[in-house]
Design a protein around this motif. Structure first.
Motif, PDB file in Angstrom:
ATOM      1  N   MET A   1       0.829  -1.207   0.000  1.00  0.00           N
ATOM      2  CA  MET A   1       0.000   0.000   0.000  1.00  0.00           C
ATOM      3  C   MET A   1       0.862   1.256   0.000  1.00  0.00           C
ATOM      4  O   MET A   1       0.574   2.226  -0.705  1.00  0.00           O
ATOM      5  N   ASP A   2       1.951   1.216   0.806  1.00  0.00           N
ATOM      6  CA  ASP A   2       2.861   2.370   0.829  1.00  0.00           C
ATOM      7  C   ASP A   2       3.498   2.581  -0.537  1.00  0.00           C
ATOM      8  O   ASP A   2       3.696   3.720  -0.990  1.00  0.00           O
ATOM      9  N   LEU A   3       3.858   1.459  -1.189  1.00  0.00           N
ATOM     10  CA  LEU A   3       4.507   1.541  -2.492  1.00  0.00           C
ATOM     11  C   LEU A   3       3.556   2.129  -3.540  1.00  0.00           C
ATOM     12  O   LEU A   3       3.952   2.965  -4.348  1.00  0.00           O
ATOM     13  N   MET A   4       2.321   1.681  -3.491  1.00  0.00           N
ATOM     14  CA  MET A   4       1.345   2.226  -4.458  1.00  0.00           C
ATOM     15  C   MET A   4       1.052   3.690  -4.169  1.00  0.00           C
ATOM     16  O   MET A   4       0.863   4.497  -5.085  1.00  0.00           O
ATOM     17  N   LYS A   5       1.020   4.048  -2.915  1.00  0.00           N
ATOM     18  CA  LYS A   5       0.759   5.443  -2.543  1.00  0.00           C
ATOM     19  C   LYS A   5       1.867   6.367  -3.025  1.00  0.00           C
ATOM     20  O   LYS A   5       1.623   7.485  -3.494  1.00  0.00           O
ATOM     21  N   LEU A  27      15.791 -12.174  -5.313  1.00  0.00           N
ATOM     22  CA  LEU A  27      15.809 -10.728  -5.521  1.00  0.00           C
ATOM     23  C   LEU A  27      14.413 -10.294  -5.977  1.00  0.00           C
ATOM     24  O   LEU A  27      13.939 -10.692  -7.045  1.00  0.00           O
ATOM     25  N   PHE A  28      13.740  -9.527  -5.120  1.00  0.00           N
ATOM     26  CA  PHE A  28      12.405  -9.003  -5.437  1.00  0.00           C
ATOM     27  C   PHE A  28      12.549  -7.609  -6.056  1.00  0.00           C
ATOM     28  O   PHE A  28      13.253  -6.755  -5.526  1.00  0.00           O
ATOM     29  N   THR A  29      11.836  -7.388  -7.175  1.00  0.00           N
ATOM     30  CA  THR A  29      11.744  -6.058  -7.778  1.00  0.00           C
ATOM     31  C   THR A  29      10.265  -5.722  -7.931  1.00  0.00           C
ATOM     32  O   THR A  29       9.518  -6.461  -8.593  1.00  0.00           O
ATOM     33  N   LYS A  30       9.824  -4.629  -7.327  1.00  0.00           N
ATOM     34  CA  LYS A  30       8.419  -4.241  -7.355  1.00  0.00           C
ATOM     35  C   LYS A  30       8.295  -2.771  -7.773  1.00  0.00           C
ATOM     36  O   LYS A  30       9.171  -1.963  -7.471  1.00  0.00           O
ATOM     37  N   ALA A  31       7.187  -2.474  -8.421  1.00  0.00           N
ATOM     38  CA  ALA A  31       6.903  -1.075  -8.792  1.00  0.00           C
ATOM     39  C   ALA A  31       5.405  -0.887  -8.922  1.00  0.00           C
ATOM     40  O   ALA A  31       4.656  -1.812  -9.265  1.00  0.00           O
ATOM     41  N   ALA A  32       4.984   0.324  -8.666  1.00  0.00           N
ATOM     42  CA  ALA A  32       3.558   0.656  -8.823  1.00  0.00           C
ATOM     43  C   ALA A  32       3.196   0.720 -10.308  1.00  0.00           C
ATOM     44  O   ALA A  32       3.950   1.272 -11.118  1.00  0.00           O
ATOM     45  N   GLY A  38      -2.118   8.805 -14.493  1.00  0.00           N
ATOM     46  CA  GLY A  38      -1.569   8.914 -13.140  1.00  0.00           C
ATOM     47  C   GLY A  38      -2.289   8.111 -12.094  1.00  0.00           C
ATOM     48  O   GLY A  38      -1.991   8.221 -10.889  1.00  0.00           O
ATOM     49  N   LEU A  39      -3.200   7.249 -12.517  1.00  0.00           N
ATOM     50  CA  LEU A  39      -3.906   6.404 -11.557  1.00  0.00           C
ATOM     51  C   LEU A  39      -3.128   5.121 -11.288  1.00  0.00           C
ATOM     52  O   LEU A  39      -2.552   4.515 -12.204  1.00  0.00           O
ATOM     53  N   VAL A  40      -3.096   4.708 -10.023  1.00  0.00           N
ATOM     54  CA  VAL A  40      -2.394   3.478  -9.651  1.00  0.00           C
ATOM     55  C   VAL A  40      -3.334   2.299  -9.839  1.00  0.00           C
ATOM     56  O   VAL A  40      -4.414   2.234  -9.230  1.00  0.00           O
ATOM     57  N   LYS A  41      -2.932   1.362 -10.701  1.00  0.00           N
ATOM     58  CA  LYS A  41      -3.766   0.199 -10.999  1.00  0.00           C
ATOM     59  C   LYS A  41      -3.380  -1.013 -10.135  1.00  0.00           C
ATOM     60  O   LYS A  41      -4.116  -1.998 -10.092  1.00  0.00           O
TER      61      LYS A  41
END
Length: 397
Positions: A1-5, A27-32, A38-41
């Protein structure tokens, strides 16, 4: 949630258990996932198994530490004073080269197949100094089935039910040992010692640690062999091999020290030359092994009757020499005559034969009879031959 925010990215490493139960480095790689407006899906990400890469990195780091450690060991290996000091150094370098190491010890195998701690880290020194464990009762023996050639990793130590092991795990850090890596040190293809590194984590060690320990094992074996050769060289330069007393060369070095000290502080000391009586007839009658036994018995009894400050050496053949410091002529004479009587009352038994050791001696003193090595030795030698002649005269009467 913090990452998406935050609409940001996140990269990190962690461990994951696979379906087969094995643990892997990931190795984890994550992105919003953000739309053009500009909307987070949601989140997008991937997992990359880096277990092999991490293993190689760890291996390289360990080898670098290992290289540095072995360079230090090779530099100081001939500077240590005894084998215990050498093992303390080795243990320090081994523990520095491994991860997950909390405790460690080096156990040396004695002639009765007992393991004794000669160096330790984290264990109670008052206890480890008295610790004795039969080789066949050790973790190492039970884990390897008596195969003494290679190292072994031992896990689930707290689940072992051997009562004799409870005291082995006592330590000053008050922690529980869960796993251990144990490596044998061999000299002349025989077990000489074990190096144990212990951890509070279960499954703390892996194959790369075994490889590091195997490398250490070979280097340590070479180092100990080098140290043993050095010790033997020093021993042979100072001691007579048959009798284990000083040889003539080293006696002369020590004599010069005594002489300088006596001249500086107006000291008095006595030089005594000894000659064993009748060695040749014993060699001719019973053989040279009997003669060797006579020489060894003489040296042993004389050594046991000397003070720490006295100097005693084999001069050559059946002749010996001694320096008595801080005594008087009467005391030395009475002492030597008492030793002669002791030999009479305690004959040597050799292959069913009874041999009585007897000796002649000559005494001179510094500074009364001489002021340097040659003078004192010469006068003591002449006095010894006078004593020997009287001995022969009494024997022929």
């Amino acid at each position: 949630m913090d990452l998406m925010k935050s609409k940001g990215e996140q990269v990190y490493e962690t461990k994951v258990k696979y379906a087969d139960g094995s643990i892997h480095d990931i190795l984890f790689t994550k992105a919003a996932n953000v739309s053009k407006s500009g909307l987070v899906k949601g989140l997008a990400g991937n997992m990359v198994d880096i277990t092999i890469r991490k293993s190689m990195e760890n291996k390289i780091n360990k080898l670098l530490k290992l290289k540095e450690s072995m360079l230090n060991i090779n530099q100081v290996i001939l500077q240590v004073n005894d084998i215990k000091e050498l093992f303390i150094l080795l243990l320090e370098k081994v523990t520095a080269a491994l991860d997950n190491r909390d405790l460690g010890c080096v156990l040396v195998l004695d002639a009765e197949k007992n393991l004794k701690i000669i160096a330790s880290k984290g264990y109670d020194s008052s206890f480890s100094g008295k610790f004795i464990l039969k080789l066949k009762d050790s973790f190492f023996w039970n884990a390897t089935g008596g195969d003494l050639d290679k190292g072994v990793i031992i896990n689930d130590i707290q689940k072992l039910t051997f009562r004799k092991y409870t005291k082995v795990l006592e330590n000053t850090l008050k922690i529980k040992v869960e796993s251990s890596i144990s490596t044998p040190i061999l000299l002349d293809n025989r077990l000489y010692a074990l190096i144990n590194i212990d951890s509070t984590q279960n499954n703390a060690f892996d194959e790369s640690d075994l490889e590091v320990m195997e490398y250490f094992k070979k280097q340590i074996e070479l180092g100990i062999a080098k140290y043993a050769l050095y010790e033997e060289t020093v021993y042979l330069s100072r001691y007579d091999k048959l009798t284990n007393v000083y040889n003539r060369r080293y006696f002369e070095e020590l004599f010069n020290i005594v002489l300088v000290k006596a001249k500086t502080y107006n000291g008095i000391f006595f030089v005594v030359i000894f000659d064993i009586n009748g060695l040749k007839p014993i060699n001719d009658t019973y053989g040279h092994l009997a003669g060797d036994e006579l020489i060894k018995s003489f040296a042993r009894v004389l050594s046991n009757n000397l003070k720490v400050s006295d100097i005693f050496a084999r001069f050559g053949g059946d002749e010996f020499v001694a320096v008595f410091y801080g005594e008087n002529l009467q005391y030395i004479t009475e002492k030597l005559e008492g030793i002669i009587k002791e030999f009479v009352n305690n004959p040597i038994l050799f292959e069913g034969h009874t041999i009585i050791c007897s000796f002649s001696y000559g005494i001179c003193s510094f500074p009364q009879n001489g002021l340097n090595y040659n003078e004192l030795i010469s006068i003591a030698d002449k006095n010894m031959y006078k004593y020997k002649q009287n001995y022969k005269n009494k024997k022929s009467q």
